[in-house]
Design a protein around this motif. Structure first.
Motif, short mmCIF file in Angstrom:
data_model
loop_
_atom_site.label_atom_id
_atom_site.label_comp_id
_atom_site.label_asym_id
_atom_site.label_seq_id
_atom_site.Cartn_x
_atom_site.Cartn_y
_atom_site.Cartn_z
N ASP A 74 53.96 90.10 -8.30
CA ASP A 74 54.67 90.54 -9.51
C ASP A 74 54.47 89.60 -10.69
OD1 ASP A 74 55.67 92.77 -8.15
OD2 ASP A 74 57.44 91.68 -7.47
N GLY A 75 53.23 89.14 -10.88
CA GLY A 75 52.91 88.31 -12.03
C GLY A 75 53.24 86.84 -11.88
N VAL A 76 53.85 86.44 -10.78
CA VAL A 76 54.19 85.04 -10.54
C VAL A 76 53.24 84.50 -9.47
CG1 VAL A 76 55.96 83.42 -9.76
CG2 VAL A 76 56.62 85.42 -11.11
N SER A 77 52.54 83.42 -9.80
CA SER A 77 51.61 82.84 -8.82
C SER A 77 52.20 81.56 -8.24
CB SER A 77 50.24 82.59 -9.43
OG SER A 77 50.32 81.80 -10.60
N VAL A 78 51.90 81.32 -6.98
CA VAL A 78 52.42 80.15 -6.25
C VAL A 78 51.24 79.41 -5.64
CG1 VAL A 78 53.90 79.40 -4.36
CG2 VAL A 78 54.52 81.43 -5.68
N ASP A 122 41.91 82.19 -12.74
CA ASP A 122 42.44 83.34 -13.48
C ASP A 122 43.90 83.61 -13.11
OD1 ASP A 122 40.17 84.03 -15.06
OD2 ASP A 122 39.20 84.71 -13.22
N THR A 123 44.53 82.63 -12.46
CA THR A 123 45.97 82.71 -12.17
C THR A 123 46.68 81.64 -12.98
OG1 THR A 123 45.86 81.13 -10.33
CG2 THR A 123 45.53 83.48 -9.80
N ALA A 124 47.95 81.85 -13.26
CA ALA A 124 48.74 80.85 -13.98
C ALA A 124 48.84 79.56 -13.17
CB ALA A 124 50.13 81.40 -14.30
N ALA A 125 49.04 79.67 -11.86
CA ALA A 125 49.14 78.48 -11.02
C ALA A 125 47.83 77.69 -11.02
CB ALA A 125 49.53 78.86 -9.60
N GLY A 126 46.70 78.40 -10.95
CA GLY A 126 45.40 77.74 -10.97
C GLY A 126 45.16 77.00 -12.27
N GLN A 127 45.47 77.63 -13.39
CA GLN A 127 45.28 76.98 -14.69
C GLN A 127 46.21 75.78 -14.85
OE1 GLN A 127 45.21 79.60 -18.08
NE2 GLN A 127 43.71 80.96 -17.14
N PHE A 128 47.46 75.95 -14.43
CA PHE A 128 48.42 74.84 -14.54
C PHE A 128 47.95 73.65 -13.69
CE2 PHE A 128 52.10 72.40 -13.27
CZ PHE A 128 52.76 72.21 -14.47
N TYR A 129 47.50 73.93 -12.48
CA TYR A 129 47.05 72.88 -11.56
C TYR A 129 45.90 72.08 -12.17
CZ TYR A 129 45.27 70.81 -7.20
OH TYR A 129 44.84 69.94 -6.23
N ILE A 130 44.90 72.76 -12.70
CA ILE A 130 43.74 72.07 -13.28
C ILE A 130 44.12 71.30 -14.54
CG2 ILE A 130 41.46 72.42 -14.37
CD1 ILE A 130 41.53 72.79 -11.28
N LYS A 131 44.91 71.90 -15.41
CA LYS A 131 45.27 71.26 -16.68
C LYS A 131 46.22 70.09 -16.51
CE LYS A 131 44.42 75.25 -19.60
NZ LYS A 131 44.99 76.29 -20.46
N ASN A 132 46.88 70.00 -15.36
CA ASN A 132 47.87 68.95 -15.16
C ASN A 132 47.47 67.95 -14.08
OD1 ASN A 132 50.37 69.55 -16.95
ND2 ASN A 132 49.65 71.52 -16.21
N GLY A 133 46.18 67.71 -13.96
CA GLY A 133 45.70 66.62 -13.13
C GLY A 133 45.18 66.97 -11.76
N GLY A 134 45.29 68.24 -11.35
CA GLY A 134 44.74 68.64 -10.06
C GLY A 134 45.19 67.75 -8.93
N PRO A 135 44.28 67.39 -8.01
CA PRO A 135 44.69 66.62 -6.84
C PRO A 135 45.18 65.21 -7.15
CG PRO A 135 42.31 66.99 -6.84
CD PRO A 135 42.88 67.79 -7.95
N GLN A 136 44.72 64.62 -8.26
CA GLN A 136 45.18 63.27 -8.60
C GLN A 136 46.68 63.24 -8.87
OE1 GLN A 136 42.46 64.58 -10.52
NE2 GLN A 136 41.00 62.94 -10.82
N GLU A 137 47.19 64.25 -9.53
CA GLU A 137 48.60 64.27 -9.93
C GLU A 137 49.48 65.15 -9.04
OE1 GLU A 137 49.84 62.30 -12.28
OE2 GLU A 137 47.81 61.49 -12.58
N LEU A 138 48.92 66.25 -8.55
CA LEU A 138 49.73 67.24 -7.83
C LEU A 138 49.40 67.33 -6.34
CD1 LEU A 138 49.57 70.01 -10.56
CD2 LEU A 138 51.47 68.47 -10.09
N GLY A 139 48.45 66.53 -5.88
CA GLY A 139 48.04 66.58 -4.48
C GLY A 139 47.02 67.68 -4.24
N PHE A 140 46.32 67.60 -3.12
CA PHE A 140 45.35 68.64 -2.77
C PHE A 140 46.07 69.91 -2.35
CE2 PHE A 140 42.49 65.09 -2.60
CZ PHE A 140 41.28 65.63 -2.98
N PRO A 141 45.49 71.08 -2.65
CA PRO A 141 46.09 72.34 -2.22
C PRO A 141 46.15 72.39 -0.69
CG PRO A 141 44.29 72.75 -3.76
CD PRO A 141 44.25 71.30 -3.40
N THR A 142 47.23 72.99 -0.18
CA THR A 142 47.36 73.19 1.27
C THR A 142 47.24 74.67 1.62
OG1 THR A 142 49.76 73.28 1.07
CG2 THR A 142 48.78 71.13 1.59
#
Length: 200
Positions: A168-172, A141-161
């Motif tokens: 203020d509406g910006v997710s990291v 339910d965060t923009a960062a979470g949706q972006f991460y899943i839609k753009n390949g998750g760990p295969q493309e962006l690495g595992f979350p650390t």
């Protein structure tokens, strides 16, 4: 049963994970440290401890969860250790992450594991685990979470650390390969990636 009863059941299972962690010389037992269980059966309410619509049956290294509407799933190892201790609120603010129910069993991905969690109107997301990063929750339910899943998750962006943080509406979301900031614009997650020079 109350949430405190659920917490006691999970703490009992967590003690087993802690013991396994000490034996493997790590702080969190790897997700694969316990033999996988295919379609585990939480046989009856008498065999498990009920809380609301769910029954919890601890075992050495995790817990089987049978939910009246979501089915039966196993949470174990590093994902279990992270899930049952994550008392931060979901992005919806209606529940703690530890109150979400598993909606899948763990599945292999990119040399690690993922497992989906959710509960109607409470929150939803995935735990990702790798030996290098441990387990971290990605809130869908965060923009960062949706972006991460839609753009390949760990295969493309690495595992979350780490977990997603929103200010203020910006997710990291920090990952092995860098971090990205994301916001919602016209219903879509728009992100900027900041590479990690030390990443792969």
């Amino acid at each position: 049963m109350t949430i405190s009863t659920r917490t006691k059941v999970l703490k009992t299972a967590a003690a087993a994970v802690g013991a396994a962690s000490a034996l493997t010389a790590g702080l969190i037992a790897p997700a694969h440290a316990v033999e996988p269980v295919e379609n585990p059966a939480v046989s009856s309410p008498a065999a498990a401890q009920p809380t609301g619509n769910a029954y919890y049956q601890p075992f050495d290294g995790g817990v089987h969860v049978r939910h009246d509407f979501l089915g039966t799933h196993t949470v174990r190892g590093g994902i279990f250790a992270a899930w049952h201790t994550n008392h931060s609120l979901t992005a919806r603010g209606a529940s703690q992450v530890s109150d979400l129910m598993p909606t899948t069993n763990e599945t292999p991905i990119a040399g690690g594991f993922q497992q989906a969690f959710g509960l109607a109107n409470q929150g939803r997301g995935y735990y990702f685990w790798s030996e290098a990063t441990g387990a971290h929750f990605v809130d869908l339910d965060t923009a960062a979470g949706q972006f991460y899943i839609k753009n390949g998750g760990p295969q493309e962006l690495g595992f979350p650390t780490g977990e997603v943080v929103t200010v203020d509406g910006v997710s990291v979301l920090p990952t092995q390969y860098g971090a990205f900031t994301a916001t919602f614009k016209d219903g879509a997650a728009i992100a900027q990636f900041i590479p990690n020079p030390a990443g792969n």
